[in-house]
Design a protein around this motif. Sequence first.
Motif, PDB file in Angstrom:
ATOM      1  N   LEU A  28       6.690 -50.583  34.325  1.00  0.00           N
ATOM      2  CA  LEU A  28       7.318 -50.706  33.008  1.00  0.00           C
ATOM      3  C   LEU A  28       6.254 -50.847  31.909  1.00  0.00           C
ATOM      4  N   PHE A  29       5.133 -51.446  32.221  1.00  0.00           N
ATOM      5  CA  PHE A  29       4.006 -51.450  31.293  1.00  0.00           C
ATOM      6  C   PHE A  29       3.571 -50.018  31.005  1.00  0.00           C
ATOM      7  N   GLY A  30       3.498 -49.235  32.058  1.00  0.00           N
ATOM      8  CA  GLY A  30       3.150 -47.817  31.926  1.00  0.00           C
ATOM      9  C   GLY A  30       4.155 -47.079  31.055  1.00  0.00           C
ATOM     10  N   PHE A  31       5.446 -47.315  31.326  1.00  0.00           N
ATOM     11  CA  PHE A  31       6.462 -46.654  30.505  1.00  0.00           C
ATOM     12  C   PHE A  31       6.391 -47.147  29.060  1.00  0.00           C
ATOM     13  N   GLY A  32       6.023 -48.413  28.896  1.00  0.00           N
ATOM     14  CA  GLY A  32       5.820 -48.937  27.540  1.00  0.00           C
ATOM     15  C   GLY A  32       4.756 -48.148  26.818  1.00  0.00           C
ATOM     16  N   LEU A  33       3.665 -47.900  27.501  1.00  0.00           N
ATOM     17  CA  LEU A  33       2.574 -47.110  26.914  1.00  0.00           C
ATOM     18  C   LEU A  33       3.063 -45.712  26.570  1.00  0.00           C
ATOM     19  N   LEU A  34       3.835 -45.121  27.523  1.00  0.00           N
ATOM     20  CA  LEU A  34       4.369 -43.776  27.318  1.00  0.00           C
ATOM     21  C   LEU A  34       5.249 -43.741  26.067  1.00  0.00           C
ATOM     22  N   LEU A  35       6.122 -44.747  25.956  1.00  0.00           N
ATOM     23  CA  LEU A  35       7.012 -44.806  24.793  1.00  0.00           C
ATOM     24  C   LEU A  35       6.205 -45.015  23.514  1.00  0.00           C
ATOM     25  N   SER A  36       5.200 -45.875  23.608  1.00  0.00           N
ATOM     26  CA  SER A  36       4.340 -46.125  22.452  1.00  0.00           C
ATOM     27  C   SER A  36       3.657 -44.827  22.004  1.00  0.00           C
ATOM     28  N   ALA A  37       3.193 -44.072  22.977  1.00  0.00           N
ATOM     29  CA  ALA A  37       2.532 -42.810  22.659  1.00  0.00           C
ATOM     30  C   ALA A  37       3.497 -41.862  21.965  1.00  0.00           C
ATOM     31  N   GLN A  38       4.746 -41.882  22.384  1.00  0.00           N
ATOM     32  CA  GLN A  38       5.730 -41.003  21.733  1.00  0.00           C
ATOM     33  C   GLN A  38       6.042 -41.480  20.319  1.00  0.00           C
ATOM     34  N   ILE A  39       6.285 -42.820  20.202  1.00  0.00           N
ATOM     35  CA  ILE A  39       6.611 -43.361  18.885  1.00  0.00           C
ATOM     36  C   ILE A  39       5.470 -43.106  17.906  1.00  0.00           C
ATOM     37  N   HIS A  40       4.273 -43.337  18.420  1.00  0.00           N
ATOM     38  CA  HIS A  40       3.101 -43.182  17.556  1.00  0.00           C
ATOM     39  C   HIS A  40       2.444 -41.831  17.773  1.00  0.00           C
ATOM     40  N   GLY A  41       3.271 -40.827  18.041  1.00  0.00           N
ATOM     41  CA  GLY A  41       2.738 -39.502  18.356  1.00  0.00           C
ATOM     42  C   GLY A  41       2.040 -38.831  17.190  1.00  0.00           C
ATOM     43  N   GLN A  42       2.375 -39.288  15.980  1.00  0.00           N
ATOM     44  CA  GLN A  42       1.841 -38.585  14.811  1.00  0.00           C
ATOM     45  C   GLN A  42       0.664 -39.304  14.173  1.00  0.00           C
ATOM     46  N   VAL A  43       0.309 -40.496  14.681  1.00  0.00           N
ATOM     47  CA  VAL A  43      -0.747 -41.249  14.004  1.00  0.00           C
ATOM     48  C   VAL A  43      -2.097 -40.561  14.175  1.00  0.00           C
TER      49      VAL A  43
END
Lengths: 644, 389
Positions: free
Chosen positions: B365-380
């Motif tokens: 779930l930490f990994g999925f958190g990172l994955l989600l973070s990468a998607q949310i912050h995909g444009q930074v």
Amino acid sequence: MALRTHVTDPNRSTFSRRAFVLFGAQTAIAAVLGGRMYQLQIIEGEDHAARGRRARIKPSLLAPVRGQIFDRRGKPLAVNRQNYRVVLYREEAEDIGDTLDRLAKIIEISAPRRLALMKEIKSTKAFLPVVIAENLSWDEFAEVNANAPALPGIAPEVGLTRHYPQTDFAGHITGYVASPSEKDIDRAGDERAVLKLPGMRIGKSGVEQIEETALRGKAGLIRVEKDVHGRPIRELEHRDGIAGEDLKLTLNFDLQKYAMQRLGEESGSVVVMDIYDGDVLAMASSPGFDPNGFVLGLSQADWVALRDDEKRPLSHKAVAGLYPPGSTFKMVVALAALQAGLIGGGHAVHCGGYIELGSHRFHCWKRYGHGVMNLEDALKQSCDIFFYDLAKRVGIDRLAETARKFGIGTLPEIGLLGTKSGIMPDKAWKRANRNEPWHAGETLHAGIGQGYMLASPLQLAVMTARIANGGYQVHPRLVGERNGERVKARSLTGTGMREADIDMVKQAMFAVVNERRGTAYKSRIDYEGRRMAGKTGTAQVRRITTAERGTGVLKNDELPWRLRDHALFVAYAPADEPRYAISVIVEHGGGGSSVAAPIARDVMLKLQFPKEVPEGAVPEGADPMFMPPKATAEKDDDSDSEDA
Amino acid sequence: MATLLHDPSRISPTLTQKLLSLNWALVALIIIVATIGFGMQFSAANGNVDPWARLQMIRFAISFIGMFVVAMIDIRFWRGTAYIFYAFALLLLVGVEVAGTVGMGAQRWIHIGPIRLQPSELMKIALVVALARYFHDLNPARIKNIFILIPPLIMITLPAVLVVKQPDLGTAVLLCAGGFVIMFLAGTNMWFFAALTVGLGGAVYAVFASKGQEWQLLKDYQYRRIDVFLNPALDPRGAGYHISQSKTAFGSGGSFGEGYLQGPLSRLDFLPEKHTDFIFTVLGEEFGLAGAIALLVIYVLILLLGLGSTLRIKHVFGRLVASGVCMTFFAYFAINMAMVMGLAPVVGVPLPLISYGGTSMLVLLFGFGLLLSAQIHGQVAFPRRGSML
């Protein structure tokens, strides 16, 4: 924006391409996994399911309840008795040592037994019971029950064990059950698994053995689901077995017991049978043995003592003991001669104490002879010379042929283990067994039931029955009822004898017992309608030398037990309307008239007057009737007829 | 205001925006799989929430919150801490080597206060993050250069060797597979992978050649497992027992299974480790092909959602972290399923989000958190080179 991205990230298209390849590869692997699922669950699914069922569902057999054995009036001979025992389940015990210590305060557990138990408990699966003690008294069992809360892991259980309430009075007939041997299991065929059940006992001798299939019944089956450790979880199927058949024997236990007591310390046998349906009413073999000892296993010392006893208590002498029939065979010799038309009613022979054949002298038991003898006199006084002469006239082969019709030399169809067919010698027999020609002198020996001839007490009873019933081939039988249904008696076939001839012999047998100078006159029953007709016999065990004859034949009392003559007596009663036949043999007992005949009389009295023998039935001057020790004075609610 | 919206890469999105742009479909699938897991834990305990289902739910709840927190944190923070995270995980691995607890024949556990941790699980994500940062920081022009592969190879090999020594072959294989996939996606030279294939072939050969030699590469029990895997009949009551029992129980499920809580072989303890490594067998026995395929489809959907979203991420770090997490997730379920169905040796890899186990749940779930973070912050936008944040 697109331009900007392109500038900062020149490898983005490579990533997209490669990510696509990666996802494709992953999907392909997932498809392989899906295919494997299909293969295992659909293509091979039924195989796996079947293997799974085999692994978890174990069928096991339920031991059937063994049928019980009763005498003809329902007296129990072999029953299943509740066996109070105490078992321990390791998984429920907290501290096994502590539990055993507490249990030892109620029932005795010796130190070595305790050690063996601890070992057994440790090597048994935790959920399986270990038997701590068996055959507890009710008081002990009740006390264990009452203390159960303080004995974690201990469970009182009630099992069934075979019990023979009549102990050694009927031991030879019931036989006994014991754990099946490896050989028994190998031979069992379809029943192998049943015999392997823990605690299973099978008949090893007697009726227990011959009726094993009927008594055992059919095992039930349960299919139990078990976990990987073998612990039963739930029952999937329960099919009760079929209990074994309850058997009512033809035996009259009161008579059997009386006969055993009457034989007392003697080694011998008494057989009483119905002359029409063949029902064996008594078949005593003395000394008896207690079959109960065999059920739980006999100690080595007890076994050796039984085996090596000079009087052979384990041998069922009624069927397995073979003796020269002696003079009791003379009726058959007479019938053979009458049947062959060689003699008639008026035939007479002079007895001078001996006759000569070639250079041999054949002696009569009466040193100076009987004088002129006709058939009736000869049987009555048991003259040997008369029958030497008859045998010589008839010839051995014709004699043997007649004898077989009366059961001598043929296997009685009673089935009991160890039943012997005895020997009725003839020329062919001697050729086959001795590889020698027959000698004429041997025919003479056969004429007085000596020589090679051997018969069992049962065979002599059968012979007497066939004479008494007018010459019909009756067969002895032991089982009268199965599960309450009567077993039909076999229909009788003739022996081919003429009625008049048989009557003549029967008349002579009447004279033996009921007329003065008859050899069994002292054993007569003096009661109208209950009289007995019979024949004495004294079978010589040793050879009497000429020298001994010169100095006078030694009296039996002067000889060691093993060398004394066998005493025999065969009879039927009532004389005028025969119903029962009896044979008595007392090993090394001496003379048939003095030893065997009184026993036969007493047994016949007991049979014909089960309640009270009327005054005068035992005439003055005769031996008094034997009265068994008071243990037999139990209530006897039977009528004169022993039929229930 | 308008300019800010026109240039979203310049600033971080607000919390509301983050929540709105969260990949809710993926989150829903994760919850579904975890719920299946609770059901299976309940079943493995013969219809009891104890000892497994209850604890598993608590662990999931905590890990799930953790996933949200991780997802909300700016992806640039994770890039900044990537090497520290990696170093920490490596340190724990060394710590296990020195002071770990032996569990099931292998040294895998380390105690930190009341928490029992499996550092090898942590390393799976740490390695993904560290490699992602390495390739993110790399000058794109040098990507085809062979020498730039040396640092990532060291980063992969170091933990892999430590894990093999524990010994935990399954996790080592997972680490290597995850690492190589990131290198592959980063756009490295294809020749490297050609060479890697040859090298791996050689390594496998060496593993077998070393058997019985002084320099034997694997432990005896690992060889035994491989032998038994290749020929289960060798030892039907011993090591092959697990595989054959598992296949029997799984196959017994047929089309629709024996029914929930009704799997006889699962009930009767015929399955070893039925709440952990062999939980998929319980599922297969109770729900049949329908259930097994359904789970497989959900797993592939998670993969699809995860990998698909990476295409919209504009920075290398995010793309590689997200795809690395996907790869790790894939490796988990593929190896576990293959293992219980007799297609791979028994190596001790859990079924993701379903097998009982705290560390793997937390790490996933930490990994999925990172994955989600990468998607949310995909444009930074990231600072161009090297700096921490």
